[in-house]
Write an enzyme that holds these catalytic residues in place. Structure first.
Site, PDB file in Angstrom:
ATOM      1  N   GLU A  92      66.395  73.615  46.236  1.00  0.00           N
ATOM      2  CA  GLU A  92      67.632  74.125  46.835  1.00  0.00           C
ATOM      3  C   GLU A  92      67.898  75.530  46.299  1.00  0.00           C
ATOM      4  OE1 GLU A  92      71.031  71.509  46.578  1.00  0.00           O
ATOM      5  OE2 GLU A  92      72.416  73.207  46.387  1.00  0.00           O
TER       6      GLU A  92
ATOM      7  N   GLU B  72      77.915  80.459  46.075  1.00  0.00           N
ATOM      8  CA  GLU B  72      78.916  79.402  45.982  1.00  0.00           C
ATOM      9  C   GLU B  72      80.156  79.996  45.325  1.00  0.00           C
ATOM     10  OE1 GLU B  72      77.368  75.058  45.359  1.00  0.00           O
ATOM     11  OE2 GLU B  72      76.295  76.390  43.976  1.00  0.00           O
TER      12      GLU B  72
END
Length: 552
Positions: free
Chosen positions: A437, A442
């Site tokens: 990932e 974020e």
């Protein structure tokens, strides 16, 4: 009423560093070599009065030395720092928290270096300074090595040291990413390794490993025996452990733009670039990045700025990804383009594995006025109290290596968790985290303006992800470009072309097969945290998503 303590000359003794000892024949080049005599030393605690017998809490002490036939004076402190002055007057800030006493060695130098010394006992000084957070971030409460943030714009820069205007940024010059790697005269700078080690309570040791040379400011090349007319690398001995003192910063920088803490290095220690400074104000520090400011020793009008990171600089000659292979600029109003995006529905398993509290609906993602809008809302639906949207390019766009750019404005509010990320396309057969990932961006509303870039893979997944962060002002008020460069050898994370994370890609990690892009706004969960009870709704707006690969 100011109280002043005076200690007369207790003894005449010589420090080990003094080269001239005892009686000797006169050196005709200096004339009569007479050691200074009648040396006295005294001190005054700043802010000391009847109500504050130990001073004002700043830890400052004004020291004074006087002697006959002296040409300079040196004060040697128990923290392994020292200062030499011609006036015999120096103000020292002691930073050990609480009320403490200190022995200061005072040396008076005469012609030719002959000297006389005494010890001054400075008693009962109050210091209120305490910054355990900076100590932990600087040293990891053990030992931590920092490197030049070579890939970041302005990692080396200079600006005015003035009270007015923008005095916390290199207004006059800011080095471009890896700018100093190309010039032979300055290429040594990116070899620097700056290691800070915590040894006992409030004692920080520092070593500078600078490889083949030290990068000198042009005003100081003579220190290395050079005569260049520009900043140049010279061989210079930086071996030996220095002591670093943390103390209150004395600065013209506005309070909101500095931590208020400064580092002072003993024995001429410095942070890689020689500008005649031993004190560096810490403007900003996180687990992975530190910005410092130092006033040039020979010119108090100049302030130098350095940005360091915990990631070693890697300047590779990897592929150039400038061929646009896929994009969505969201120029048709309505639902997102179904030929490019899949809308994921529901709450997944256990909140998509993160205890997230939203239910994903296609209706929460719309294209309007040239922007994709993913809106998280407080509304009951299917047993959940919040709704949002999550969309992927899987089976529309799956690719290996390249550059991804997303221009976006982020939602705000406690509990919001927007993400721009990529997942290994083999996730159904190669279960996470084995599929890999790549979290390009974020952000959590409970830590506004902190942007995270993270890699998840076996051994580094969930809360143990390989992560770095950077602070970007106004992420919920302005658009910024979040991007990743992904090659067989390296993965780099950027905000507005400023790199904040570097990762060496190898065959041993799962970043060498197809991935796809995901956009979503989660609510709460293991990373999003508590949701503000007053939250109603907030939107992530995306201007474009672009993917580049090599020209064929």
């Amino acid at each position: 009423m100011t109280m002043k303590k005076t200690l007369n000359n207790l003894a005449k003794f010589l420090l080990l560093l003094v080269l001239v000892t005892g009686c000797q024949d006169d050196d005709k080049s200096f004339g009569d070599l007479t050691a200074p005599s009648n040396l006295t030393a005294s001190y005054e605690i700043i802010g000391q009065d009847a109500d504050n017998p130990n001073g004002d809490g700043s830890g400052k002490v004004a020291l004074t030395a006087q002697a006959d036939n002296a040409v300079s004076y040196r004060f040697v402190f128990p923290d392994n720092t020292s200062n030499t002055v011609t006036s015999g007057q120096y103000t020292k800030r002691f930073t050990t928290e609480g009320i403490n006493s200190y022995e200061v060695v005072v040396v008076a130098y005469g012609k030719g270096g002959v000297s006389t010394s005494t010890t001054l006992l400075v008693e009962d000084v109050l210091s209120n300074f305490n910054d355990p957070v900076t100590t932990e971030l600087l040293t990891n409460n053990s030992s931590k090595t920092w490197y030049w943030a070579a890939a970041t714009q302005g990692h080396l820069g200079v600006g005015p040291n003035t009270v007015d205007g923008n005095n916390y940024y290199p207004d006059w010059y800011a080095a471009a990413p890896f700018e100093k790697a190309g010039a032979e005269s300055s290429s040594c700078i990116y070899e620097d390794e700056l290691t800070f080690t915590l040894e006992g309570e409030n004692t920080i040791k520092y070593t500078l490993n600078n490889g083949s040379g030290t990068f000198f400011n042009v005003d100081y090349v003579s220190v290395a025996g050079g005569n260049a007319t520009e900043d140049t690398c010279y061989e210079y001995d930086t071996s030996g452990e220095k002591t670093v003192l943390l103390g209150p910063a004395e600065s013209v920088v506005a309070e909101e733009n500095t931590t208020g803490t400064a580092m002072t290095f003993s024995d001429g220690g410095f942070m890689g670039y020689y500008v005649g400074a031993t004190t560096y104000e810490i403007l900003d520090i996180s687990e992975t990045q530190m910005t410092v400011r130092a006033v040039q020793g020979s010119n108090s009008e100049l302030a130098w700025y350095h940005i360091f990171t915990t990631q070693p600089p890697i300047a590779d000659d990897g592929p150039v990804y400038d061929n646009l292979i896929w994009s969505d600029e969201f120029d048709v109003d309505g639902a997102p383009d179904a030929t490019k995006w899949n809308m994921e529905i529901g709450n997944g398993t256990n909140g998509w594995g993160n205890n997230e509290l939203q239910y994903y609906r296609a209706e929460n993602a719309t294209v309007e006025g040239g922007f994709l809008k993913i809106t998280a809302k407080k509304e009951p639906f299917n047993g959940y109290q919040y709704t949002s949207a999550r969309m992927t390019t899987h089976n529309h766009l799956d690719f290996t290596y390249g550059k991804v750019e997303v221009r976006a404005k982020l939602p705000s509010g406690g509990g919001t968790w927007p993400a721009i990320w990529m997942l290994g396309s083999n996730y159904t057969t190669n279960e996470w985290p084995a599929c890999g990932e790549i979290d390009i961006m974020e952000h959590v509303g409970n830590d506004q303006n902190t942007i995270h870039g993270t890699l998840h893979y076996p051994g580094n997944s969930g809360g143990n992800g390989n992560t770095s962060s950077t602070v970007v002002e106004g992420v919920s008020e302005e658009f910024h470009v979040y991007s990743v460069y992904w090659s067989p050898d390296i993965i780099r994370f950027y905000v507005d072309d400023n790199e904040f994370k570097t990762f060496a890609n190898t065959e041993s990690v799962p970043f060498n097969w197809d991935f796809f892009v995901i956009l979503n706004v989660a609510m709460g969960g293991t990373f999003g945290g508590d949701i503000d009870p007053n939250f109603e709704e907030s939107t992530m707006e995306v201007d474009y998503v672009k993917v580049y690969q090599e020209q064929e």
